[in-house]
Design a protein around this motif. Structure first.
Motif, PDB file in Angstrom:
ATOM      1  N   MET A   1      -7.620  -4.777  11.233  1.00 36.01           N
ATOM      2  CA  MET A   1      -8.955  -5.524  10.559  1.00 36.01           C
ATOM      3  C   MET A   1      -9.858  -5.676  10.717  1.00 36.01           C
TER       4      MET A   1
ATOM      5  N   ILE B   1      -1.681  -5.348  11.238  1.00 36.35           N
ATOM      6  CA  ILE B   1      -2.406  -5.213   9.963  1.00 36.35           C
ATOM      7  C   ILE B   1      -4.050  -5.734  10.125  1.00 36.35           C
TER       8      ILE B   1
ATOM      9  N   GLU C   1       2.546  -7.663   8.410  1.00 32.76           N
ATOM     10  CA  GLU C   1       1.103  -8.440   7.733  1.00 32.76           C
ATOM     11  C   GLU C   1       0.129  -8.224   9.148  1.00 32.76           C
TER      12      GLU C   1
ATOM     13  N   GLY D   1      -6.015  -1.358   6.567  1.00 30.02           N
ATOM     14  CA  GLY D   1      -6.432  -2.266   5.036  1.00 30.02           C
ATOM     15  C   GLY D   1      -5.277  -1.391   4.068  1.00 30.02           C
ATOM     16  N   SER D   2      -5.374  -0.178   4.102  1.00 25.77           N
ATOM     17  CA  SER D   2      -5.699   1.042   2.995  1.00 25.77           C
ATOM     18  C   SER D   2      -4.319   1.617   2.268  1.00 25.77           C
ATOM     19  N   ILE D   3      -4.239   1.673   1.658  1.00 30.71           N
ATOM     20  CA  ILE D   3      -2.716   2.072   1.669  1.00 30.71           C
ATOM     21  C   ILE D   3      -2.255   3.454   1.765  1.00 30.71           C
ATOM     22  N   SER D   4      -1.632   3.942   1.466  1.00 29.69           N
ATOM     23  CA  SER D   4      -1.249   4.830   1.866  1.00 29.69           C
ATOM     24  C   SER D   4       0.677   5.771   0.756  1.00 29.69           C
ATOM     25  N   LEU D   5       0.510   7.157   0.409  1.00 34.33           N
ATOM     26  CA  LEU D   5       2.035   7.513  -0.431  1.00 34.33           C
ATOM     27  C   LEU D   5       2.809   7.388   0.374  1.00 34.33           C
TER      28      LEU D   5
ATOM     29  N   CYS E   1       5.622   3.506  -0.269  1.00 29.00           N
ATOM     30  CA  CYS E   1       3.988   3.601   0.531  1.00 29.00           C
ATOM     31  C   CYS E   1       4.257   2.431   0.981  1.00 29.00           C
ATOM     32  N   THR E   2       2.651   2.547   1.950  1.00 25.35           N
ATOM     33  CA  THR E   2       2.786   1.051   2.905  1.00 25.35           C
ATOM     34  C   THR E   2       0.890   1.304   2.885  1.00 25.35           C
ATOM     35  N   LEU E   3       1.336   0.260   4.390  1.00 31.34           N
ATOM     36  CA  LEU E   3      -0.189  -0.465   4.173  1.00 31.34           C
ATOM     37  C   LEU E   3      -0.457   0.115   5.578  1.00 31.34           C
TER      38      LEU E   3
ATOM     39  N   PRO F   1       5.053  -1.240  -6.692  1.00 28.56           N
ATOM     40  CA  PRO F   1       4.924  -2.064  -7.288  1.00 28.56           C
ATOM     41  C   PRO F   1       6.419  -1.675  -8.681  1.00 28.56           C
ATOM     42  N   SER F   2       7.103  -2.075  -9.369  1.00 31.12           N
ATOM     43  CA  SER F   2       7.751  -2.277 -10.224  1.00 31.12           C
ATOM     44  C   SER F   2       6.942  -2.364 -11.599  1.00 31.12           C
ATOM     45  N   PHE F   3       6.018  -2.432 -11.649  1.00 33.05           N
ATOM     46  CA  PHE F   3       5.240  -2.618 -12.874  1.00 33.05           C
ATOM     47  C   PHE F   3       5.249  -0.871 -12.969  1.00 33.05           C
TER      48      PHE F   3
ATOM     49  N   LYS G   1       7.576   0.324   1.610  1.00 29.91           N
ATOM     50  CA  LYS G   1       7.887  -0.982   0.893  1.00 29.91           C
ATOM     51  C   LYS G   1       7.884   0.086  -0.432  1.00 29.91           C
TER      52      LYS G   1
END
Lengths: 701, 152
Positions: A340, A336, A333, A688-692, A682-684, A666-668, A663
């Protein structure tokens, strides 16, 4: 007393000690005997195991530890001329197994309740033999298992009458936790040698750790044991930073030699009493005669041995892996956040010389920090390798085969998570090599012109960002025809035989439920071996392959990533979304030639590539993304492969390289729809954006 | 938005509700569920999910799924604007973002102001609404967060 940190510590310490013990024993057995150093170390380990398990009230462990300690005490002090090192190793390994089994019970919430009588009887039997052979006059040693220390005590009390008074102050390592329990442990051990012990604070089992941290643990003891022995006991204790040991009896110079004589008297046969008496103290290793001239100095502070011990211990601390995991996450983190800040869009176009300089410094430092945190998680693979020595030994004995295990590159470092997952697969592989790989007996090997003793080589080496672990034996090798026959019978051969390469065929034996071994043996069961190996290795992102030369043996190659935490990837974009593909899985990327595109009557698109035909996956269709790039010549084809399975994916454009910290989704989301087809996680990214991350396996298979 | 977050950090939460609007209706959510309120973020789309799950956001390094409450309530979609906010709620240690049209207020609502929607006799009560509160600031539909987040 049963609070968790103490139990954790107990389990941790004892697991380490038993592993170390096992290593020493195997080493000794290979050398064909025990050196003095080994005997001392085993003695020390047994002593610690005994002490800590007695403290935790695990009686069976303490008993076995105590008996083995006695045995080595005897060996150490009497140097029996005829040592049956095989028998000793067997006894000790038995005990090691017993410890492991008991520790496992404790770990799963039970208590130590194993049956000790068989082990104890065996030790006593051997002690009887030992003392019978080793002593010219066996009579005084009628009860060989009785601790020699007690004999010494009895004798010296009889002749001396008076007791020495020692005062001791012990300071523990900073932050070693549970100082009062550690002090209690030492007092507990000392009570073997002392008649009366008084401590400040009075009750160590009360919560008085702070007091001990501030003032040290003060112990006053009345004992007939020489001060050197007491010193040795304290310096062997764990986490002792320093200690002072004073003789308050006032006859500092005299008493040391006196008990030495009485100690020797009952033994009768030992020719040089002065040589015999001082307990060897490995850390300081004074010449045997040294204690006598040193004795007058004893009332003064004696920091030297403590310091020596101290230096060895302070180089290592044990850390809970959870903390390391958290540190690792946090580090990701920070990396990242740094980018940022540094690449913040608010700063665009501004002339910021000082800021640039400061941020360059920040980036450099965080980079270094990241490197160190990664390296903290890396462990040499040697402990895992050494466990295999035991497997070779045991399976060899059971099967009546002889084999030597050669370990190469055991200093190679691998991430802790991976090490934990390697043990089981390696065990399977080694067992397989012993059971199926090596010829059944010496004659068969001699007939084949080989060394009658089998040879298994376990090697680890670095190769780029991977570690390769290979295990080769010099046995019969894989039987190609047998595998083909079995594969046909099980229905694995779907193509004509001629289309299979040797590698394809060997790969069959890693198929679930495949085994060419007709008989189910105790060691390597019904062909569940190799597929378990494959599964476990794949779990940590590795691959397994086999090579074999008939008659000359086979090699299993395991290729695993150095660390799971960071995945080098290529970033691609589709519409306004970005995805990552692990670099390892990318075979090639190119602008397709429209002549190579084939569309079958179902509308399925394929592409000819180097004379072979591969199906095309349009990522914008797969992930249902709007994009303007739908013509093949406008975008890019990326050939991805996994395990020799290949597919072409079609994306808009390649963006660049990324170091991905993987990472989970999310389980949701996964609870609702299960795993997402084509997505592995996925990853940061740095901005700061998220990529699959694209799941190459599911797309290619 | 900061003032709301300050209120969230404040001590006593008994009977306090965060109110917000989605379309013409105003809703209330028990403040105990709410971790914080953040402005609209860059959302990474995830394939194969129901349309009301918009994707993933980076919440200070934590990858957090976001749900569009408007779509969840089967209302027509509309573009996000500067008043669009994300309410971050926590359920079983997982954070989830709820995208809503506008944040309104934090209100203390007494139990006697809250009525059973079944008692209001307006036909079948909405499954995402647990009750209706009558306040000085108008009627608020109290959200049943468990149902909103459940996968049915």
């Amino acid at each position: 007393m049963a609070n968790d940190p103490m139990l954790d510590m107990f389990i941790f310490e004892n697991v380490q000690l038993t592993e170390r013990l096992e290593e020493i024993l195997i080493e000794c057995e290979n050398m064909g005997g025990f050196t003095e150093e080994h005997i001392n170390e085993i003695f020390r380990i047994m002593h610690t195991i005994k002490g800590s398990s007695a403290m935790m009230e695990y009686e069976p462990i303490a008993q076995v530890g105590h008996h083995i300690e006695d045995m080595f005490f005897f060996i150490r002090d009497h140097h029996p001329t005829t040592l049956d090192s095989d028998e000793i190793a067997d006894i000790c390994l038995n005990a090691v197994d017993f410890f492991k089994q008991e520790i496992a019970k404790i770990q799963s919430g039970g208590t130590s309740d194993g049956e000790t009588s068989a082990i104890l009887a065996r030790i006593e039997r051997y002690m009887a033999i030992l003392s019978g052979k080793g002593e010219a006059a066996p009579a005084p040693e009628a009860a060989p298992a009785a601790p020699p220390a007690e004999a010494v005590k009895a004798a010296s009390v009889a002749s001396d009458g008076g007791l020495n008074c020692y005062k001791c102050k012990i300071i523990f390592d900073d932050g070693c936790k549970m100082e009062n329990i550690r002090a209690y442990q030492i007092v507990n051990t000392l009570s073997d040698y002392c008649d009366t012990i008084e401590t400040i604070p009075g009750d160590l089992l009360e919560d008085c750790a702070d007091e001990i941290i501030a003032d040290g643990a003060k112990i006053t003891m009345y004992s007939d044991t020489p001060i050197e022995r007491i010193r040795a006991v304290i310096s062997e204790a764990l986490f002792v930073k320093s200690f002072e040991l004073l003789d308050k009896t006032g006859k500092a110079a005299a008493p040391a030699p006196v008990p030495q004589k009485t100690e020797v008297t009952p033994m009768e046969t030992v020719p040089a009493p002065v040589q015999q008496a001082p307990i060897p103290q490995p850390e300081t290793a004074p010449p045997p005669a040294a204690p006598v001239p040193e004795a007058p100095k004893r009332p003064a502070l004696d920091e030297l041995p403590a310091q020596a011990v101290n230096e060895i211990k302070q180089n290592f601390i044990s850390v809970n892996v959870d903390k390391l995991d958290k540190l690792m996450d946090l580090m990701g983190e920070i990396v990242i956040s740094v980018s940022m800040v540094v690449n913040n869009s608010d700063l665009a176009g501004l002339q910021l010389d000082n800021f640039e300089r400061a941020s360059a410094q920040l980036q450099k430092n965080t980079g270094e920090l990241q490197g160190i945190i990664m390296s903290v998680r890396m462990l040499p693979i040697s402990s895992t390798f050494h466990k295999m020595s035991r497997i070779v030994r045991d399976t060899g004995k059971k099967l009546g085969k002889e084999a030597e295990l050669v370990l190469l590159g055991e200093e190679t470092e691998v991430d802790k998570n991976i090490i934990d997952n390697l043990s089981d697969p390696l065990m399977h592989i080694i067992r397989n090599a012993m059971d199926h790989g090596l010829e059944d007996n010496r004659d068969e090997r001699t007939a084949a012109g080989k060394n009658p003793v089998g040879r298994i080589v376990l090697e680890a080496r670095n190769s780029g960002s991977d570690v390769i672990i290979s295990c080769s034996d010099d046995g019969r090798g894989l039987n190609r025809d047998k595998i083909i026959a079995k594969a046909k019978a099980v229905g694995l051969m779907t193509r004509p035989e001629s289309e299979y390469t040797d590698k394809d065929i060997y790969q069959f034996i890693m198929h679930p439920g495949f085994s060419t071994n007709e008989a189910v043996t105790e060691l390597s069961g019904r062909g569940v071996g190799m597929d378990v190996v494959k599964k476990n290795i794949e779990k940590v992102g590795g691959t397994v392959d086999l090579t074999s030369t008939p008659g000359q043996g086979m090699t299993v190659n395991i290729r695993i990533p150095l660390t799971l935490a960071i995945l080098p990837s290529i970033e691609i974009s589709v519409g306004k979304n970005n995805y990552l593909i692990p670099t390892l899985n990318i075979r090639e990327a190119y602008k397709p030639n429209m002549d190579d595109i084939i569309i079958d009557p179902d509308g399925k698109e394929m592409i000819m590539y180097r004379g072979e035909c591969f199906s095309i996956v349009r990522l914008h269709q797969l992930f249902n993304v709007d994009t303007e790039v739908t013509n093949f010549q406008d975008g890019i084809m990326i050939m991805i492969e996994d395990d020799d399975y290949m597919t072409c994916v079609f994306a808009d454009v390649m963006v660049g390289e990324q170091q991905a910290v993987v990472k989970p989704i999310p389980s949701f989301i996964t609870e609702r729809i299960g795993d997402i087809y084509g997505i592995a996680g996925c990853t940061l990214l740095g901005d700061g954006s998220i990529s699959l991350i694209i799941d190459v396996k599911s797309l290619t298979h | 938005m900061d003032e709301f977050n300050e209120m969230l950090a404040g001590g006593e939460t008994q009977g306090m509700y965060l109110t917000f609007s989605v379309g013409d209706e105003e809703y209330g959510l028990e403040i105990d569920y709410v971790t914080e309120i953040i402005p609209m973020q860059l959302i990474t789309e995830v394939p194969d999910v129901p349309s009301y799950i918009k994707g993933l956001i980076n919440l200070r390094g934590k990858i957090t799924p976001v749900m569009d409450v408007r779509l969840r309530f089967h209302k027509p979609p509309r573009d996000y604007d500067e008043r669009t906010s994300i309410i971050v709620v926590t359920q079983d240690d997982n954070s989830i973002g709820l995208i809503i049209d506008t944040i309104r207020d934090v209100l203390t609502i007494d139990d006697d102001q809250i009525g059973d929607p079944a008692g209001v006799k307006t036909g079948t009560p909405n499954r995402y609404i647990s009750s209706i509160a009558r306040t000085d600031h108008g009627n608020k539909l109290i959200i049943n967060l468990g149902r909103v987040l459940s996968d049915h």
